[in-house]
Design an enzyme around this catalytic site. Sequence first.
Site, PDB file in Angstrom:
ATOM      1  N   TYR A  51      44.986  26.912  40.132  1.00  0.00           N
ATOM      2  CA  TYR A  51      44.402  27.482  39.380  1.00  0.00           C
ATOM      3  C   TYR A  51      44.099  26.523  37.633  1.00  0.00           C
ATOM      4  O   TYR A  51      43.150  26.382  37.224  1.00  0.00           O
ATOM      5  CB  TYR A  51      43.796  29.268  38.753  1.00  0.00           C
ATOM      6  CG  TYR A  51      43.332  29.544  39.449  1.00  0.00           C
ATOM      7  CD1 TYR A  51      43.790  30.011  41.249  1.00  0.00           C
ATOM      8  CD2 TYR A  51      42.671  30.911  39.369  1.00  0.00           C
ATOM      9  CE1 TYR A  51      42.976  30.771  42.290  1.00  0.00           C
ATOM     10  CE2 TYR A  51      41.989  31.804  40.519  1.00  0.00           C
ATOM     11  CZ  TYR A  51      42.203  31.704  41.547  1.00  0.00           C
ATOM     12  OH  TYR A  51      41.782  32.555  42.621  1.00  0.00           O
ATOM     13  N   LYS A  64      55.107  29.593  50.341  1.00  0.00           N
ATOM     14  CA  LYS A  64      54.656  28.691  51.199  1.00  0.00           C
ATOM     15  C   LYS A  64      55.555  27.395  51.811  1.00  0.00           C
ATOM     16  O   LYS A  64      55.557  26.087  51.953  1.00  0.00           O
ATOM     17  CB  LYS A  64      53.212  28.164  51.570  1.00  0.00           C
ATOM     18  CG  LYS A  64      53.213  27.305  53.256  1.00  0.00           C
ATOM     19  CD  LYS A  64      53.249  27.963  53.874  1.00  0.00           C
ATOM     20  CE  LYS A  64      52.620  27.411  55.287  1.00  0.00           C
ATOM     21  NZ  LYS A  64      52.226  28.394  56.472  1.00  0.00           N
ATOM     22  N   ASP A  73      45.851  35.898  45.083  1.00  0.00           N
ATOM     23  CA  ASP A  73      43.692  36.682  45.120  1.00  0.00           C
ATOM     24  C   ASP A  73      43.957  36.694  46.106  1.00  0.00           C
ATOM     25  O   ASP A  73      43.249  37.909  46.017  1.00  0.00           O
ATOM     26  CB  ASP A  73      43.622  35.016  44.831  1.00  0.00           C
ATOM     27  CG  ASP A  73      42.394  35.550  44.344  1.00  0.00           C
ATOM     28  OD1 ASP A  73      41.431  36.746  43.755  1.00  0.00           O
ATOM     29  OD2 ASP A  73      41.202  34.210  44.664  1.00  0.00           O
TER      30      ASP A  73
HETATM   31  C1  IPM Z   1      39.758  37.821  40.329  1.00  0.00           C
HETATM   32  C2  IPM Z   1      39.547  36.962  40.732  1.00  0.00           C
HETATM   33  C3  IPM Z   1      38.861  36.027  39.929  1.00  0.00           C
HETATM   34  C4  IPM Z   1      40.433  34.728  40.045  1.00  0.00           C
HETATM   35  C5  IPM Z   1      37.530  34.561  39.745  1.00  0.00           C
HETATM   36  C6  IPM Z   1      36.600  35.701  39.449  1.00  0.00           C
HETATM   37  C7  IPM Z   1      37.978  33.851  39.121  1.00  0.00           C
HETATM   38  O1  IPM Z   1      38.507  36.805  41.669  1.00  0.00           O
HETATM   39  O2  IPM Z   1      40.592  37.852  39.432  1.00  0.00           O
HETATM   40  O3  IPM Z   1      40.666  38.189  40.965  1.00  0.00           O
HETATM   41  O4  IPM Z   1      40.267  34.228  40.997  1.00  0.00           O
HETATM   42  O5  IPM Z   1      41.387  35.233  39.637  1.00  0.00           O
HETATM   43 MN    MN Z   2      39.892  37.766  43.705  1.00  0.00          MN
END
Ligand code: IPM
Ligand code: MN
Length: 365
Positions: free
Chosen positions: A141, A192, A248
């Site tokens: 991210y 992984k 996620d």
């Molecule tokens: C979460 C959401 C977020 C993420 C998005 C909205 C950026 O999916 O909090 O899980 O991917 O972290």
């Molecule tokens: Mn999410």
Amino acid sequence: MKKKIALLPGDGIGPEVVTSAVAVLKETAAQFRHEFEFETALIGGIAIDEKNNPLPKETVDVCKSADAILLGAVGGPKWDQNPPELRPEKGLLAIRKQLDLFANIRPVKVFDSLSEASPLKQDHINGVDFVIVRELTGGLYFGEPSERYTDEEGKEAAVDTLLYTKEEIVRVLKEAFDMALTRRKKVTSVDKANVLASSKLWRDAVEEVASQYPDVEFEHMLVDNAAMQLIYKPAQFDVIVTENMFGDILSDEASMITGSLGMLPSASLSSTGLHLYEPIHGSAPDIAGQNVANPLATILSAASLLRTSFALEEEAAAIEEAVETVLASGKRTKDLSAKEGTYQTTEDITHAVVDALKQNVKTIV
Ligand code: IPM
Ligand code: MN
């Protein structure tokens, strides 16, 4: 106790579910004689509309002046075509980074009265009670470079970077192992490592941290296998700890074991002691403003806030008990109701939780 809570309702159903949680927090304050002050600030799409910035500086200031933060949800189709810097999700990622909210705790527990909502067979979900600890401020991210470009041969391309320092991995692992000590003392670290260098570093860090927790049993699990095991034998897990993007994906998958994405709270813990709480569901723009959203995940996030940020265990438990009471009485929002037209509105459910809280607390004191 006197405390200040920053509210970031955001977009879609965010404002509705945050309003519900505030009603429950106010009732809790009245019952237990606390003083909660609330200050609301902009994040996400609404902040883009009003300030041309998904995370305006005033919002960060409001958060920093508070003792804890409650967030609704961000995003919606209205901003889908915006450039990357002006997307609602950027606001969420930016607040995570700026407040160093590095450990996202997502508990997965089946409510007895909702067990029929799970798409899995009953014998698969018996005893399911685990927590996903998702690293939240590193990995795919946030790694640089992350961009689209045209290569030397004129071909369109794009790159994202999965980068972790060992320090970042170690601190989230410690959260996971500490949490395991308060539970069934088992950690599953998901990676992984058969492919990714970052996962090999992750595994080394797990071995190191685990040696400091002789009472905690631990295992490594590859992420593809973990995705399968979550459906096959979800009751085997106690604490799962993993990289940002794996977390996620696996936490959305795990939420469906309970059959109810609208029920699950989360806590994002920081290194500074200023933590953020939010439902794990999104902004659900398709049902926004219709008074049909399930507010229980946000109400349960508020309970988690009281327990973790303010050490108000009794108050948190009273809210959770009120939620159980409402579910046991058969009341359901639309997402959980099997029959068409027989559901309660967001406001109905909120009132029911507030009433149950009044009743339950009266019987305690
Ligand atoms: C979460 C959401 C977020 C993420 C998005 C909205 C950026 O999916 O909090 O899980 O991917 O972290
Ligand atoms: Mn999410």
